[in-house]
Scaffold this motif. Sequence first.
Motif, PDB file in Angstrom:
ATOM      1  N   ALA A 116       0.697  -1.256   0.195  1.00 44.43           N
ATOM      2  CA  ALA A 116       0.005  -0.057   0.048  1.00 44.43           C
ATOM      3  C   ALA A 116       0.841   1.338  -0.090  1.00 44.43           C
ATOM      4  N   ASP A 117       2.076   1.244   0.736  1.00 47.38           N
ATOM      5  CA  ASP A 117       2.879   2.394   0.689  1.00 47.38           C
ATOM      6  C   ASP A 117       3.324   2.748  -0.513  1.00 47.38           C
ATOM      7  N   TYR A 118       2.985   2.177  -1.536  1.00 43.42           N
ATOM      8  CA  TYR A 118       3.795   2.701  -3.017  1.00 43.42           C
ATOM      9  C   TYR A 118       2.755   3.740  -3.383  1.00 43.42           C
ATOM     10  N   PHE A 119       1.770   4.173  -3.026  1.00 44.02           N
ATOM     11  CA  PHE A 119       0.771   4.884  -3.315  1.00 44.02           C
ATOM     12  C   PHE A 119       0.336   4.856  -4.744  1.00 44.02           C
ATOM     13  N   THR A 132      15.209  16.483 -11.877  1.00 42.76           N
ATOM     14  CA  THR A 132      16.421  15.994 -10.984  1.00 42.76           C
ATOM     15  C   THR A 132      16.265  15.844  -9.563  1.00 42.76           C
ATOM     16  N   ARG A 133      15.665  17.018  -8.938  1.00 45.98           N
ATOM     17  CA  ARG A 133      15.578  17.297  -7.572  1.00 45.98           C
ATOM     18  C   ARG A 133      14.356  16.230  -7.083  1.00 45.98           C
ATOM     19  N   VAL A 134      13.288  16.309  -7.866  1.00 37.83           N
ATOM     20  CA  VAL A 134      12.299  15.328  -7.420  1.00 37.83           C
ATOM     21  C   VAL A 134      12.567  14.008  -7.495  1.00 37.83           C
ATOM     22  N   GLY A 135      13.459  13.422  -8.601  1.00 38.86           N
ATOM     23  CA  GLY A 135      14.093  12.153  -8.552  1.00 38.86           C
ATOM     24  C   GLY A 135      15.141  11.831  -7.470  1.00 38.86           C
ATOM     25  N   ALA A 136      15.948  12.713  -7.234  1.00 43.21           N
ATOM     26  CA  ALA A 136      16.771  12.474  -5.942  1.00 43.21           C
ATOM     27  C   ALA A 136      16.118  12.241  -4.849  1.00 43.21           C
ATOM     28  N   ARG A 137      15.164  13.049  -4.514  1.00 43.44           N
ATOM     29  CA  ARG A 137      14.354  12.667  -3.219  1.00 43.44           C
ATOM     30  C   ARG A 137      13.639  11.333  -3.242  1.00 43.44           C
ATOM     31  N   ASP A 152       7.725   7.478  -8.970  1.00 43.22           N
ATOM     32  CA  ASP A 152       8.354   6.388 -10.028  1.00 43.22           C
ATOM     33  C   ASP A 152       9.681   5.905  -9.533  1.00 43.22           C
ATOM     34  N   VAL A 153      10.424   7.031  -9.205  1.00 41.58           N
ATOM     35  CA  VAL A 153      11.862   6.574  -8.716  1.00 41.58           C
ATOM     36  C   VAL A 153      11.950   5.660  -7.243  1.00 41.58           C
ATOM     37  N   ARG A 154      11.207   6.208  -6.482  1.00 37.34           N
ATOM     38  CA  ARG A 154      11.303   5.611  -5.166  1.00 37.34           C
ATOM     39  C   ARG A 154      10.551   4.095  -5.305  1.00 37.34           C
ATOM     40  N   ASN A 155       9.430   3.927  -5.942  1.00 38.20           N
ATOM     41  CA  ASN A 155       8.778   2.726  -5.937  1.00 38.20           C
ATOM     42  C   ASN A 155       9.624   1.703  -6.823  1.00 38.20           C
ATOM     43  N   ARG A 156      10.100   2.368  -7.832  1.00 36.37           N
ATOM     44  CA  ARG A 156      10.910   1.042  -8.768  1.00 36.37           C
ATOM     45  C   ARG A 156      12.318   0.775  -8.263  1.00 36.37           C
ATOM     46  N   THR A 157      12.767   1.717  -7.424  1.00 35.16           N
ATOM     47  CA  THR A 157      13.949   1.313  -6.662  1.00 35.16           C
ATOM     48  C   THR A 157      13.673   0.235  -5.641  1.00 35.16           C
ATOM     49  N   LEU A 191      14.874   8.779  -4.910  1.00 37.88           N
ATOM     50  CA  LEU A 191      15.934   7.726  -4.710  1.00 37.88           C
ATOM     51  C   LEU A 191      16.198   7.712  -3.221  1.00 37.88           C
ATOM     52  N   LEU A 192      16.674   8.732  -2.635  1.00 34.96           N
ATOM     53  CA  LEU A 192      16.959   8.817  -1.153  1.00 34.96           C
ATOM     54  C   LEU A 192      15.939   8.128  -0.128  1.00 34.96           C
ATOM     55  N   ALA A 193      14.705   8.464  -0.710  1.00 34.53           N
ATOM     56  CA  ALA A 193      13.574   7.938   0.438  1.00 34.53           C
ATOM     57  C   ALA A 193      13.728   6.454   0.159  1.00 34.53           C
ATOM     58  N   ALA A 194      14.040   5.776  -1.129  1.00 35.67           N
ATOM     59  CA  ALA A 194      13.959   4.347  -1.189  1.00 35.67           C
ATOM     60  C   ALA A 194      15.181   3.871  -0.519  1.00 35.67           C
ATOM     61  N   LEU A 195      16.297   4.366  -0.663  1.00 37.10           N
ATOM     62  CA  LEU A 195      17.421   4.003   0.209  1.00 37.10           C
ATOM     63  C   LEU A 195      17.231   4.069   1.737  1.00 37.10           C
ATOM     64  N   ARG A 196      16.612   4.945   2.325  1.00 37.69           N
ATOM     65  CA  ARG A 196      16.316   5.053   3.611  1.00 37.69           C
ATOM     66  C   ARG A 196      15.856   3.877   4.400  1.00 37.69           C
TER      67      ARG A 196
END
Length: 324
Positions: free
Chosen positions: A191-194, A283-288, A241-246, A290-295
């Motif tokens: 569910a957290d993928y939103f 870029t900034r949106v994607g970086a956020r 897109d970035v967080r969930n795919r990661t 990626l960082l969220a997925a790694l945390r």
Amino acid sequence: MDSTAARGQESAPRVVAVVVTYNREQLLEQCLDGLAAQDCRPDAVVVVDNASSDGSGRVADAHPLGADVLHLRRNVGGAGGFAAGMARALVRHDADWLWLMDDDTVPTPSALAELLRSIEASPVRLSVLSSRAVWTDGRDHPMNTQRTRFRASAGEKRDAAAAGGRPIRTASYVSALLRGEDVRRLGLPHADYFIWSDDFEHTGRLLRRGRGLQVPASVVEHRTVLFGDAQSNPGSRFYYDVRNRTWALLRTTSFTPSEKVLYGGSTVLGWLRRLARHRGELTRVGARGLLAALRRGPRPSAAVLATDPEAAADVRRIERAAGR
């Protein structure tokens, strides 16, 4: 008319449609009309109203189809809506098969019958079946292209052809039919993928060892506003897109190591093309993202749905049984 009687089989599998809606009352009504007009109607319909602020909930309640409507207190996105809806279909409607679709999906009258026909014709056990999704002008919708199974054997291709389709590795929730037994065993989508990639990860999980089939004879119309990939101009949603795919590629076992390399490489290339097209604005949106997925990884789905205790309880029941 009872759908089981319509199929003429007392032992026919119990199919429950799950529709997730958010602020699209007119499209939802068209979707429910399409379900009511099926040659082979589902045994039950669950509609998840994602805290809509328009009349979507009222449309679902009033529609003569007689859906079981779950009104959520908070918008938990498509991922949370499908997790809640699948759990409700399994716990409260004892579904053998879950037929999933968004509120802007309108199935043609034979859509479900063709999926069931492929199950009957298949020489092997199927876990996931997917319809052909077209846009309003009849063109194949680029948002719902199913991933062909990488290095499918000649035998797998023959089995798929015998059932009227092709072997797939993942599927979109725009008309996907999932075997309930496998969802009970392997769990619900996160569910957290939103939004975005929840179906990629979940069907990837079901199909890592299961068989999947795309059925061209089963057609649905995906009535998006524009013809194209939803991620072609994602704006702030690029974060998901970035967080969930990661998350899907690094924090799950839904894909083999070689698939992670293959899908990861194609994903990164897609991101780079998107960033170039939008001159780095994303870029900034994607970086956020990626960082969220790694945390951290995704939170437990029951926690995401905590503001709706009834839905959270159903989700918790399925997830515990799956050992998740």
